[in-house]
Design a protein around this motif. Structure first.
Motif, PDB file in Angstrom:
ATOM      1  N   UNK A 155       0.748  -1.343   0.124  1.00 23.98           N
ATOM      2  CA  UNK A 155      -0.501  -0.046  -0.045  1.00 23.98           C
ATOM      3  C   UNK A 155       0.838   1.115   0.031  1.00 23.98           C
ATOM      4  N   UNK A 156       1.478   1.272   0.691  1.00 26.88           N
ATOM      5  CA  UNK A 156       3.067   2.086   0.841  1.00 26.88           C
ATOM      6  C   UNK A 156       3.297   2.344  -0.910  1.00 26.88           C
ATOM      7  N   UNK A 157       3.980   1.641  -1.316  1.00 27.38           N
ATOM      8  CA  UNK A 157       4.572   1.719  -2.146  1.00 27.38           C
ATOM      9  C   UNK A 157       3.862   2.472  -3.393  1.00 27.38           C
ATOM     10  N   UNK A 158       2.639   1.976  -3.290  1.00 24.98           N
ATOM     11  CA  UNK A 158       1.821   2.144  -4.379  1.00 24.98           C
ATOM     12  C   UNK A 158       1.347   3.855  -4.392  1.00 24.98           C
ATOM     13  N   UNK A 159       0.892   3.727  -3.283  1.00 26.41           N
ATOM     14  CA  UNK A 159       0.440   4.963  -3.113  1.00 26.41           C
ATOM     15  C   UNK A 159       1.307   6.399  -3.107  1.00 26.41           C
ATOM     16  N   UNK A 160       2.441   6.186  -2.733  1.00 28.29           N
ATOM     17  CA  UNK A 160       3.660   6.757  -3.034  1.00 28.29           C
ATOM     18  C   UNK A 160       3.903   6.654  -4.642  1.00 28.29           C
ATOM     19  N   UNK A 161       3.743   5.987  -5.303  1.00 28.58           N
ATOM     20  CA  UNK A 161       3.707   6.239  -6.724  1.00 28.58           C
ATOM     21  C   UNK A 161       5.396   5.880  -6.882  1.00 28.58           C
ATOM     22  N   UNK A 162       5.851   4.990  -5.999  1.00 25.84           N
ATOM     23  CA  UNK A 162       7.189   3.981  -6.704  1.00 25.84           C
ATOM     24  C   UNK A 162       7.261   3.201  -7.385  1.00 25.84           C
ATOM     25  N   UNK A 163       6.210   2.091  -7.429  1.00 20.83           N
ATOM     26  CA  UNK A 163       5.370   1.403  -8.664  1.00 20.83           C
ATOM     27  C   UNK A 163       4.262   1.959  -9.140  1.00 20.83           C
ATOM     28  N   UNK A 164       4.551   1.598 -10.176  1.00 20.46           N
ATOM     29  CA  UNK A 164       2.913   1.443 -11.536  1.00 20.46           C
ATOM     30  C   UNK A 164       2.487  -0.105 -11.032  1.00 20.46           C
ATOM     31  N   UNK A 165       1.103   0.342 -10.975  1.00 21.81           N
ATOM     32  CA  UNK A 165       0.016  -0.509 -11.199  1.00 21.81           C
ATOM     33  C   UNK A 165      -0.778  -1.457 -12.372  1.00 21.81           C
ATOM     34  N   UNK A 166      -0.142  -1.737 -12.940  1.00 20.79           N
ATOM     35  CA  UNK A 166      -1.126  -2.234 -14.052  1.00 20.79           C
ATOM     36  C   UNK A 166      -1.555  -3.511 -13.947  1.00 20.79           C
ATOM     37  N   UNK A 167      -3.034  -3.200 -14.512  1.00 22.43           N
ATOM     38  CA  UNK A 167      -3.366  -4.624 -14.059  1.00 22.43           C
ATOM     39  C   UNK A 167      -3.544  -5.229 -15.651  1.00 22.43           C
ATOM     40  N   UNK A 168      -3.059  -6.932 -15.095  1.00 22.90           N
ATOM     41  CA  UNK A 168      -3.225  -7.848 -16.350  1.00 22.90           C
ATOM     42  C   UNK A 168      -4.112  -9.301 -16.411  1.00 22.90           C
ATOM     43  N   UNK A 169      -4.433 -10.350 -16.869  1.00 24.73           N
ATOM     44  CA  UNK A 169      -5.028 -11.035 -16.660  1.00 24.73           C
ATOM     45  C   UNK A 169      -3.999 -11.942 -15.925  1.00 24.73           C
ATOM     46  N   UNK A 170      -2.974 -11.892 -15.644  1.00 23.92           N
ATOM     47  CA  UNK A 170      -2.709 -12.849 -13.821  1.00 23.92           C
ATOM     48  C   UNK A 170      -3.276 -11.620 -13.110  1.00 23.92           C
ATOM     49  N   UNK A 171      -3.504 -10.874 -12.641  1.00 27.64           N
ATOM     50  CA  UNK A 171      -3.576  -9.725 -11.844  1.00 27.64           C
ATOM     51  C   UNK A 171      -2.995  -8.543 -11.472  1.00 27.64           C
ATOM     52  N   UNK A 172      -2.399  -7.898 -10.720  1.00 24.80           N
ATOM     53  CA  UNK A 172      -2.037  -6.650 -11.203  1.00 24.80           C
ATOM     54  C   UNK A 172      -0.886  -6.410 -10.666  1.00 24.80           C
TER      55      UNK A 172
END
Length: 255
Positions: free
Chosen positions: A231-248
């Motif tokens: 939740x930290x690294x996603x919210x701080x935009x240190x990583x991108x969250x990309x939807x895929x057929x296998x999951x985020x």
């Protein structure tokens, strides 16, 4: 005839929602995510490692962690300000980054501070602080004039509050609202963040499935639950969250 067939086709065609970057959405692992900020805070606080600190710290959530669940930052900020104005939530400048703020429930903060002061000579001064300052606190810091004239603290009482840790020096004549012993939280949190980001960076193509990362065992560097750090690294935009057929998919952002 072709035009009629085209119209019928358009009517029954399923239009896909285009999402550039996913922030977990409304469902996580098949479970609904809270829609309001207060419920989201309560959910995130269940991930806080109370035992690591012998239950001496209030449960701390970082403001940007809310953005990992809610895409609408304006809505988050508005509801959060309402909770602060109602005296339910306190916000703190944690010191390691000017853009990073900690959130705790006021009742939890007061109970943990009081428990830490039991039997000490500063107990009455701290009680006065919790009764006069905290209930209506919507600010991150206080200047000397406000502490002396509005809250009626003496210079010696302010010194006691700094020693206890409910205030930390901001600059000459002003103080940040603070969480006593929060340095222990900061130490473990930053170490864990670095380790979790390292896991993403070392993965093939600098990316890893969120579900896979959350299931990885913690180690000597990661003392918090993996989900807390995700939740930290996603919210701080240190990583991108990309939807895929296998999951985020989480992809390292090279800054």
């Amino acid at each position: 005839m072709n035009r009629k067939r085209a119209l019928i086709s358009d009517i029954f065609k399923v239009k896909k929602k285009i999402i550039c970057t996913e922030k977990f959405g409304a469902v996580q692992n098949g479970e609904e995510v809270p829609l309001d900020v207060k419920a989201t805070l309560q959910h995130l606080m269940t991930l806080f490692p109370r035992k690591l600190f012998n239950d001496s710290l209030p449960q701390i959530v970082l403001k940007h962690q809310l953005y990992s669940i809610h895409n609408d930052k304006t809505m988050v900020d508005r509801q959060l300000n309402e909770l602060r104005e109602q005296g339910e939530v306190l916000m703190f400048q944690l010191g390691f980054n000017s853009d990073t703020f900690g959130l705790v429930f006021t009742s939890d903060y007061k109970s943990k501070v009081l428990a830490g002061e039991e039997g000490r000579g500063t107990q009455e001064t701290v009680k006065k602080f919790l009764e006069k300052v905290v209930p209506s606190c919507t600010e991150l810091s206080f200047n000397k004039e406000k502490m002396l004239k509005e809250f009626l603290f003496t210079d010696s009482e302010i010194t006691q509050l700094v020693k206890v840790g409910v205030l930390t020096v901001r600059d000459a004549g002003s103080w940040w609202l603070a969480i006593p012993n929060s340095g222990r939280f900061t130490k473990h949190f930053l170490r864990g963040r670095k380790a979790v980001l390292g896991m993403v960076k070392k993965a093939r193509y600098n990316e890893v499935l969120k579900g896979e990362l959350e299931e990885r065992p913690t180690n000597s560097q990661v003392k918090f639950q993996m989900k807390y750090h995700v939740h930290d690294i996603v919210g701080a935009e240190l990583v991108e969250s990309i939807p895929t057929t296998s999951g985020t998919l989480l992809r390292f952002v090279d800054s």
